[in-house]
Design a protein around this motif. Structure first.
Motif, PDB file in Angstrom:
ATOM      1  N   GLN A  44      -2.720 -22.288 -40.981  1.00  0.00           N
ATOM      2  CA  GLN A  44      -1.978 -23.542 -41.029  1.00  0.00           C
ATOM      3  C   GLN A  44      -1.801 -24.013 -42.475  1.00  0.00           C
ATOM      4  N   VAL A  84       2.946 -25.654 -41.215  1.00  0.00           N
ATOM      5  CA  VAL A  84       3.306 -25.027 -39.949  1.00  0.00           C
ATOM      6  C   VAL A  84       2.545 -23.715 -39.832  1.00  0.00           C
ATOM      7  N   ASN A 130       1.270 -28.458 -33.134  1.00  0.00           N
ATOM      8  CA  ASN A 130       2.137 -27.880 -34.154  1.00  0.00           C
ATOM      9  C   ASN A 130       2.608 -26.483 -33.756  1.00  0.00           C
TER      10      ASN A 130
END
Length: 519
Positions: free
Chosen positions: A144, A208, A338
């Protein structure tokens, strides 16, 4: 009274959670042996014929029992060396969860690592990098952080297809002692160049999901900095030795194993030979074969022991390696909002995986959301499902002789194999009333049907198949087929079961085009 208490206690809390793996048969855990062997054999043989890999092996444990362990094919396509159950494989990225990760989990437990403070607190060279100074270990482990996926460090040691003398030597000396291959040695301090290029690499501003293996190159050195001991010694002392995982480790050619090591790829770039016993991944090779992204070798049994320990929440054979809370924290999905499926280091099923068909799902659609594992580029795959108490170990050398073929993915081999072990014998043995006793089950994309071979006419080279609904037992279709393969084989019915792939509502799909539908 004490006996009664123990009986109730053990009944409420079954202690397979402390178990050591033992061998048993599928029936002991409610699975059907014939169904499993028939279907696994069919998928494996088809994969080898279609050159997804020259050979492979599969080990499955359920409820602390190894119920399936079988080898298929050969080490290479010349069919000389058969795959054996104790063969050792280059684990590729499975290294990430079996090498550095357990060490990081232990250091986290001991309070020596915090998942949510800047990683630069531990890796000081990132302190002055604006794009990296605030990245956390949690973000790195769950992909991430926005790090770039890969850096090809091989480009730094090659010039016009030849190795640079500055970094690679053909004879060993004090400054070049890290062995890449039988006659190749990389500069001992090359790791500094690796760390420097990672420090200078670009980081995406968007938080992301973006898979990156760069931080894994750093973890072994980080572990050494914190523990003040060799990374290899640390993981061997705290995990591999007490677990009894004798084959798990780096640099297998430096040891004397009775096990045969399976080759990987024909390296035509800088090793100029088939790679066997040396790590396939070029970045790991340039770190002397000891890295966090790749480099571990091991057997299926030893991998099963390690994954079983995690399945049992850190406990194996009476020894507690991790607290249950630690295992749960690292194996849970970290950023579901996410669209990031990852745990901490561990891979997880796709979000909504149970709604997908076999071609879209990862891994099999039947696995639970709590399951976890990892795959490796060389053709390795390990997975544990706590809800089903199931450990799945698949090992192959799909990169032999080249990494280019992708049939292992396109044929969905590993998900197809995995889902077989989610079909309970109670289902197979309780057919709907109208379904003949001899009918067999075939499943695809989450749907299935009962198939029955009604008759075979060898003289006319013909057979008739009936298909029944999986729940109601209603006859859906009855069709005649001309068999172009030989019908006089005494194992025809058994072969027929393997060759039938699925019924899609209109056509029976058949492997190897062994049938022609009679019009």
């Amino acid at each position: 009274m004490i006996r009664l208490f123990l009986f109730i206690f053990l009944g409420l809390f079954p202690f397979c959670v402390n178990a050591q793996l033992t061998y048993n048969i599928p029936k002991s855990v409610g699975l059907d042996s014939t169904y499993i062997h028939t279907n696994v054999d069919s998928i494996m043989h088809d994969a080898i014929v279609q050159k997804a890999f020259p050979g492979a092996q599969l080990l499955v444990a359920k409820q602390g029992k190894i119920i399936f362990h079988k080898a298929y094919g050969f080490h290479t396509y010349d069919s000389i060396q058969k795959v054996e159950l104790n063969d050792m494989y280059d684990l590729a990225s499975v290294t990430k969860i079996t090498g550095p990760l357990p060490a990081l989990m232990k250091l986290y437990e001991e309070g020596k690592l915090d998942l949510d403070v800047p990683f630069s607190n531990y890796w000081k060279s990132w302190k002055n990098r604006n794009d990296k100074k605030d990245i956390t270990l949690r973000e790195l482990l769950s992909h991430q952080a926005g790090m770039q996926p890969y850096i090809v460090f091989l480009n730094d040691v090659l010039k016009k297809g030849k190795t640079k003398n500055r970094f690679i030597r053909h004879t060993k000396n004090k400054r070049f002692s890290n062995k890449i291959y039988s006659n190749l040695y990389v500069k001992n301090r090359f790791y500094k160049k690796v760390f420097r290029k990672i420090k200078r690499s670009k980081v995406s501003k968007d938080k992301v999901y973006k898979y990156s293996g760069l931080a894994s190159l750093i973890y072994p050195k980080l572990i050494e900095n914190i523990t003040r001991e060799s990374y290899q010694n640390y993981i061997r002392k705290h995990f591999f030795q007490p677990l009894g995982c004798k084959t798990l480790g780096y640099l297998p050619t430096d040891k004397t194993f009775p096990n045969t090591i399976v080759p990987t790829e024909l390296d035509s770039i800088f090793r100029n030979n088939y790679v066997k016993g040396y790590v396939h991944d070029e970045n790991a090779a340039l770190l002397g074969g000891v890295s966090g992204n790749a480099g571990l070798f091991g057997s299926a049994k030893d991998l099963a022991i390690y994954m079983q320990m995690l399945l049992q929440k850190g406990n194996y054979n009476g020894n507690q390696y991790f607290k249950p809370d630690t295992v749960e924290e690292f194996t849970r999905i970290q950023y579901p909002d996410n669209n990031n499926r990852r745990g901490l280091g561990f891979d997880k099923p796709l979000i909504g995986n149970d709604t997908l068909n076999i071609k879209e799902a990862y891994p099999a659609p039947q696995v639970s959301a709590k399951s976890f594992g990892h795959s490796g580029f060389t053709g390795t795959f390990v997975w544990a499902d706590p809800d089903e108490e199931l450990v799945f170990i698949f090992l192959s050398n799909r990169v032999y002789p080249s990494r280019t073929p992708r049939n292992i993915y396109e044929l969905n081999i590993r998900p197809k194999l995995q889902r077989i072990f989610y079909t309970k014998a109670s289902f197979l043995n309780n057919k709907p009333k109208n379904v003949p006793k001899e009918a067999f089950w075939k499943e695809k994309n989450g749907n299935g049907f009962w198939f029955h071979v009604e008759w075979i006419n060898s003289h006319k080279n013909m057979t008739r198949i009936a298909i029944y609904h999986k729940d109601t037992g209603e006859l859906i279709v009855r069709k005649k087929f001309i068999k172009v393969c030989s019908l006089d084989n005494p194992k025809f019915i058994e072969n027929l079961k393997k060759e039938i792939d699925f019924y899609d509502g209109q056509n029976i799909q058949l492997i190897d085009n062994c049938f022609l539908q009679k019009r």
